[in-house]
Design an enzyme around this catalytic site. Structure first.
Site, mmCIF file in Angstrom:
data_model
loop_
_atom_site.group_PDB
_atom_site.id
_atom_site.type_symbol
_atom_site.label_atom_id
_atom_site.label_comp_id
_atom_site.label_asym_id
_atom_site.label_seq_id
_atom_site.Cartn_x
_atom_site.Cartn_y
_atom_site.Cartn_z
ATOM 1 N N CYS A 1 0.820 -1.217 0.000
ATOM 2 C CA CYS A 1 0.000 0.000 0.000
ATOM 3 C C CYS A 1 0.853 1.266 0.000
ATOM 4 C CB CYS A 1 -0.947 0.004 1.193
ATOM 5 S SG CYS A 1 -0.130 0.331 2.752
ATOM 6 N N CYS B 1 0.751 3.866 1.944
ATOM 7 C CA CYS B 1 1.243 4.394 3.223
ATOM 8 C C CYS B 1 2.475 3.636 3.704
ATOM 9 C CB CYS B 1 0.150 4.446 4.285
ATOM 10 S SG CYS B 1 -0.536 2.880 4.782
#
Length: 146
Positions: A53, A55
């Site tokens: 992902c 993040c």
């Protein structure tokens, strides 16, 4: 042992794995490796639940690298599992994060095999890497100092 299915093409994941392994992290890809490194291991062990992902790329992995550079104290052992790729190993590592639901990315610090510090996804997502690195460096100073 359960089937270890992968969600993403390994060619895309390899560079994300290498962001941590090139700075000294040991990748744990099986449940046996996880238990060998985490169960009752003396000293401190940092466990990064890596992820594909955004993040993880923008916040978690850079924060870990910064914290290791900044902190005077460092964990004795640096380990990582990759969520969505090494499913069994990731689930086993998360089993050491007692009291915390699964999230990725996440970062746990164990001392003598017991969780002493945890950063969950909600504490990573939306924050700058510098802020996360400060949290980690503080944990290293508190739990890893001799």
């Amino acid at each position: 042992m359960a089937l270890n299915t992968m969600m993403y093409d390994e060619r895309f994941v390899t560079p994300m794995r290498q962001e941590l392994t090139r700075i000294g992290f040991e990748e744990l890809r099986t449940t046996e490796q996880v238990d060998a490194r985490l169960k009752d291991t003396p000293g401190t062990t940092l466990v990064v639940v890596n992820s594909i992902c955004g993040c993880a790329a923008r916040n978690a992995r850079p924060a870990v690298a910064q914290a290791l550079e900044q902190a005077g104290a460092r964990p004795d052992h640096l380990t990582t599992v990759f969520a969505g790729q090494d499913v069994d190993a990731t689930n086993r590592a998360r089993g050491y994060f007692t009291g915390y639901p699964p999230s990725s990315p996440s970062i746990g610090l164990l001392r003598d095999g017991q969780l002493v510090f945890m950063l969950e996804r909600w504490q990573i997502e939306g924050r700058r890497a510098e802020e996360i690195a400060e949290d980690l460096a503080g944990a290293f100073e508190k739990y890893c100092a001799r």
